[in-house]
Design an enzyme around this catalytic site. Sequence first.
Site, PDB file in Angstrom:
ATOM      1  N   GLY A  63       0.805  -1.156   0.015  1.00 55.04           N
ATOM      2  CA  GLY A  63      -0.063   0.083  -0.048  1.00 55.04           C
ATOM      3  C   GLY A  63       0.793   1.344   0.086  1.00 55.04           C
ATOM      4  O   GLY A  63       2.056   1.155  -0.178  1.00 55.04           O
ATOM      5  N   GLY A 103     -10.073  -4.088  -7.962  1.00 53.33           N
ATOM      6  CA  GLY A 103     -11.321  -4.968  -7.659  1.00 53.33           C
ATOM      7  C   GLY A 103     -12.485  -3.857  -7.639  1.00 53.33           C
ATOM      8  O   GLY A 103     -12.247  -2.646  -7.429  1.00 53.33           O
ATOM      9  N   GLU A 137       1.017  27.479   6.591  1.00 54.95           N
ATOM     10  CA  GLU A 137      -0.197  26.629   7.571  1.00 54.95           C
ATOM     11  C   GLU A 137      -1.226  27.571   7.861  1.00 54.95           C
ATOM     12  O   GLU A 137      -1.069  28.694   8.321  1.00 54.95           O
ATOM     13  CB  GLU A 137       0.492  26.089   8.647  1.00 54.95           C
ATOM     14  CG  GLU A 137      -0.351  25.587   9.661  1.00 54.95           C
ATOM     15  CD  GLU A 137      -1.307  24.230   9.278  1.00 54.95           C
ATOM     16  OE1 GLU A 137      -0.844  23.408   8.447  1.00 54.95           O
ATOM     17  OE2 GLU A 137      -2.661  24.446   9.125  1.00 54.95           O
ATOM     18  N   ILE A 196      -1.924  18.781   2.069  1.00 56.93           N
ATOM     19  CA  ILE A 196      -2.765  19.319   2.925  1.00 56.93           C
ATOM     20  C   ILE A 196      -3.818  18.495   3.242  1.00 56.93           C
ATOM     21  O   ILE A 196      -5.055  18.918   3.313  1.00 56.93           O
ATOM     22  CB  ILE A 196      -3.508  20.776   2.472  1.00 56.93           C
ATOM     23  CG1 ILE A 196      -3.696  20.404   0.924  1.00 56.93           C
ATOM     24  CG2 ILE A 196      -2.619  21.863   2.702  1.00 56.93           C
ATOM     25  CD1 ILE A 196      -4.331  21.773   0.155  1.00 56.93           C
ATOM     26  N   GLY A 197      -3.686  17.263   2.932  1.00 55.81           N
ATOM     27  CA  GLY A 197      -4.536  16.013   3.446  1.00 55.81           C
ATOM     28  C   GLY A 197      -4.829  15.173   2.450  1.00 55.81           C
ATOM     29  O   GLY A 197      -4.153  15.035   1.063  1.00 55.81           O
ATOM     30  N   HIS A 203      20.197   3.919  32.904  1.00 54.38           N
ATOM     31  CA  HIS A 203      20.902   5.083  32.976  1.00 54.38           C
ATOM     32  C   HIS A 203      22.122   4.950  32.089  1.00 54.38           C
ATOM     33  O   HIS A 203      22.904   3.983  32.422  1.00 54.38           O
ATOM     34  CB  HIS A 203      21.094   5.594  34.419  1.00 54.38           C
ATOM     35  CG  HIS A 203      21.858   6.972  34.342  1.00 54.38           C
ATOM     36  ND1 HIS A 203      21.343   8.193  33.959  1.00 54.38           N
ATOM     37  CD2 HIS A 203      23.278   7.242  34.646  1.00 54.38           C
ATOM     38  CE1 HIS A 203      22.291   9.271  33.974  1.00 54.38           C
ATOM     39  NE2 HIS A 203      23.432   8.593  34.482  1.00 54.38           N
TER      40      HIS A 203
HETATM   41  P1  FAD Z   1      -3.270   1.945   1.790  1.00 52.15           P
HETATM   42  O1  FAD Z   1      -1.952   1.920   2.400  1.00 52.15           O
HETATM   43  O2  FAD Z   1      -3.487   3.089   1.228  1.00 52.15           O
HETATM   44  O3  FAD Z   1      -3.298   0.718   0.805  1.00 52.15           O
HETATM   45  C1  FAD Z   1      -4.563   0.597   0.079  1.00 52.15           C
HETATM   46  C2  FAD Z   1      -4.215  -0.307  -0.867  1.00 52.15           C
HETATM   47  O4  FAD Z   1      -5.510  -0.688  -1.637  1.00 52.15           O
HETATM   48  C3  FAD Z   1      -3.164   0.068  -1.947  1.00 52.15           C
HETATM   49  O5  FAD Z   1      -2.124  -0.700  -2.097  1.00 52.15           O
HETATM   50  C4  FAD Z   1      -4.321   0.487  -3.346  1.00 52.15           C
HETATM   51  O6  FAD Z   1      -3.264   0.188  -4.479  1.00 52.15           O
HETATM   52  C5  FAD Z   1      -5.081  -0.664  -3.232  1.00 52.15           C
HETATM   53  N1  FAD Z   1      -6.218  -0.273  -3.936  1.00 52.15           N
HETATM   54  C6  FAD Z   1      -7.129   0.659  -3.900  1.00 52.15           C
HETATM   55  N2  FAD Z   1      -8.180   0.551  -4.660  1.00 52.15           N
HETATM   56  C7  FAD Z   1      -7.931  -0.814  -5.094  1.00 52.15           C
HETATM   57  C8  FAD Z   1      -8.842  -1.469  -6.135  1.00 52.15           C
HETATM   58  N3  FAD Z   1      -9.787  -0.809  -6.321  1.00 52.15           N
HETATM   59  N4  FAD Z   1      -8.535  -2.622  -6.274  1.00 52.15           N
HETATM   60  C9  FAD Z   1      -7.397  -3.193  -5.618  1.00 52.15           C
HETATM   61  N5  FAD Z   1      -6.489  -2.430  -5.096  1.00 52.15           N
HETATM   62  C10 FAD Z   1      -6.940  -1.328  -4.539  1.00 52.15           C
HETATM   63  N6  FAD Z   1       1.507   6.448   8.563  1.00 52.15           N
HETATM   64  C11 FAD Z   1       2.044   6.013   9.714  1.00 52.15           C
HETATM   65  O7  FAD Z   1       1.507   5.459  10.651  1.00 52.15           O
HETATM   66  N7  FAD Z   1       3.326   6.638   9.959  1.00 52.15           N
HETATM   67  C12 FAD Z   1       4.170   7.228   9.022  1.00 52.15           C
HETATM   68  O8  FAD Z   1       5.347   7.526   9.095  1.00 52.15           O
HETATM   69  C13 FAD Z   1       3.411   7.380   7.772  1.00 52.15           C
HETATM   70  N8  FAD Z   1       4.143   8.234   7.066  1.00 52.15           N
HETATM   71  C14 FAD Z   1       3.497   8.651   5.730  1.00 52.15           C
HETATM   72  C15 FAD Z   1       4.185   9.406   4.641  1.00 52.15           C
HETATM   73  C16 FAD Z   1       3.633   9.738   3.614  1.00 52.15           C
HETATM   74  C17 FAD Z   1       4.374  10.367   2.664  1.00 52.15           C
HETATM   75  C18 FAD Z   1       2.168   9.343   3.433  1.00 52.15           C
HETATM   76  C19 FAD Z   1       1.257   9.713   2.298  1.00 52.15           C
HETATM   77  C20 FAD Z   1       1.607   8.768   4.313  1.00 52.15           C
HETATM   78  C21 FAD Z   1       2.226   8.334   5.519  1.00 52.15           C
HETATM   79  N9  FAD Z   1       1.283   7.559   6.660  1.00 52.15           N
HETATM   80  C22 FAD Z   1       2.131   7.081   7.630  1.00 52.15           C
HETATM   81  C23 FAD Z   1      -0.051   7.207   6.380  1.00 52.15           C
HETATM   82  C24 FAD Z   1      -0.108   5.560   5.751  1.00 52.15           C
HETATM   83  O9  FAD Z   1       0.777   5.626   4.641  1.00 52.15           O
HETATM   84  C25 FAD Z   1      -1.289   5.251   5.670  1.00 52.15           C
HETATM   85  O10 FAD Z   1      -2.251   5.767   6.938  1.00 52.15           O
HETATM   86  C26 FAD Z   1      -1.547   3.955   5.518  1.00 52.15           C
HETATM   87  O11 FAD Z   1      -0.936   3.400   4.328  1.00 52.15           O
HETATM   88  C27 FAD Z   1      -2.873   3.383   5.379  1.00 52.15           C
HETATM   89  O12 FAD Z   1      -3.017   2.015   5.209  1.00 52.15           O
HETATM   90  P2  FAD Z   1      -4.320   1.309   4.440  1.00 52.15           P
HETATM   91  O13 FAD Z   1      -4.196  -0.062   4.448  1.00 52.15           O
HETATM   92  O14 FAD Z   1      -5.691   1.734   5.058  1.00 52.15           O
HETATM   93  O15 FAD Z   1      -4.504   1.869   2.799  1.00 52.15           O
END
Ligand code: FAD
Length: 468
Positions: free
Chosen positions: A42, A118, A205, A271-272, A447
């Site tokens: 992901g 999917g 910000e 920004i989100g 320590h």
């Molecule tokens: P995702 O990781 O988004 O995975 C979703 C998966 O679903 C993806 O692989 C995608 O390809 C797949 N998918 C989507 N739609 C479909 C479909 N229709 N069919 C098949 N596959 C599909 N979080 C932390 O906790 N610590 C950190 O240090 C941190 N650093 C970050 C840095 C950055 C630059 C960013 C952008 C995010 C960061 N995050 C961090 C947030 C973290 O990456 C997400 O919260 C986390 O990846 C969410 O996991 P998830 O499994 O919900 O979704």
Amino acid sequence: MTAGGSFDLAVLGAGPGGYTAAIRAAQLGHRVAVIEQDRPGGVCLNWGCIPSKALLTGAELVENLRAHGELFGVSAAGGITLDYAKAIAHSRRTADRLSKGVESLFRKNKITLVRGRGRLAGSNRIDVSGESQGVVEAGRIVLATGSSEWTPPGVQVDGKTILTSREALESTRIPPRLVVIGAGAVGIEFAYVYAMYGAQVTVIEMAEQMLPGADGELAQVLEREFRRKKIEVRLGTRFEELKRVNGGVRVAVRQGEQAAELEADQVLVAIGRRPLSKEIGLEAAGVEVDARGFVGVDERRRTNVASIYAIGDLAGAPLLAHKASEEGIAAVEWLSGVERPPLDHLKIPACIYAQPQVAWIGLTEAQARERYGDELRVGKFPFTASGKAVAAGHTAGFAKILAEPRYHEIVGAHVIGAGATELIAEIGLGMTLESTTAEVATTPHAHPTLSEALMEAALAAEGRGINF
Ligand code: FAD
């Protein structure tokens, strides 16, 4: 390629939420399929947590050499050679390696990986298209499609002058002037990386503090430290428009009544994020979403459709990898009839890995004051009083522990400084065990360690601090 079949459980998306849910389900004896359109792991493994931390490690190394080296007789006065392309290459290799690791975990756990896009076609069916085509049928479905970068209307990301974190993680260029829009976790981490590799960085910000929503005192120290690093921070500043000019970008901003324009060679928009809930067939199965597109779930991660669950970023804040994984495990355990404690988002730590690092868990001081008034117990310990921090030359920051007045049970902790992201785990465990500040205070901490700062903060909350 045709793919599909019939399974006990189908997981849509192999991010930290989906792949963890799949493995836990396989451990519990389910026949599991995971449908993934991209690389397993992901956003987190491929375009988020992991590759960004690889870059942050490089940035920290640069800062240590430049700003702290002299303390130890290591001089960068003759200049150090920076090759950011190498840092990006290491970051991409790290992501590749970990993504392959997830594939091998799927094989080890006999999980079927269906490569393709999917889309729900009912309450027990997912149609797959793209790299492989077919139908996956399953008794239960866990939706874990995550989120993607959100950019305001009118902003066109080109990957050259206007980037989101996604493009930045592949871009080998350090621009002379970078404007980062957004002082949340992603904006702060990239601002730090680019600044350490030589860009002149301005962070904009809209809120009146960095890290909106975080403890105000943490945010203030972070702001002060960023300014010390010559990173410009403009708070209460609303971004209005981006215009491409002469190979760069003009950023129109507004602070109160005052409008201004900033010139930049690159802009990073941070920004989100928006949930990936469109185009996954939610309407075909009758799954409801909220006004912002997050899938609605109950405390057991069940959607309004009995056979369908949703976890991770898709199911709402906090958008964090460990929250996604925890929800994945919990959802699968509940649907398998395993007894387990409820999820508590207040006990999910938040971490930012720039320097100084920032980490917190539980209530902010303002929230805790609202709940407990003047009776709230607050213990604070600055890193200037930590032997380990002084020896290492990393004295910025503090550890703060908040406890409720009756039993002194810990209700929050806030740490800014070196090692903060590792230190917070102690308080996470403490909060799970309903620990009191007296218990942390009477637990011997080795320590000299940075973790002593937590013990000292707990002692201070008990009114008997020793080293400060
Ligand atoms: P995702 O990781 O988004 O995975 C979703 C998966 O679903 C993806 O692989 C995608 O390809 C797949 N998918 C989507 N739609 C479909 C479909 N229709 N069919 C098949 N596959 C599909 N979080 C932390 O906790 N610590 C950190 O240090 C941190 N650093 C970050 C840095 C950055 C630059 C960013 C952008 C995010 C960061 N995050 C961090 C947030 C973290 O990456 C997400 O919260 C986390 O990846 C969410 O996991 P998830 O499994 O919900 O979704």
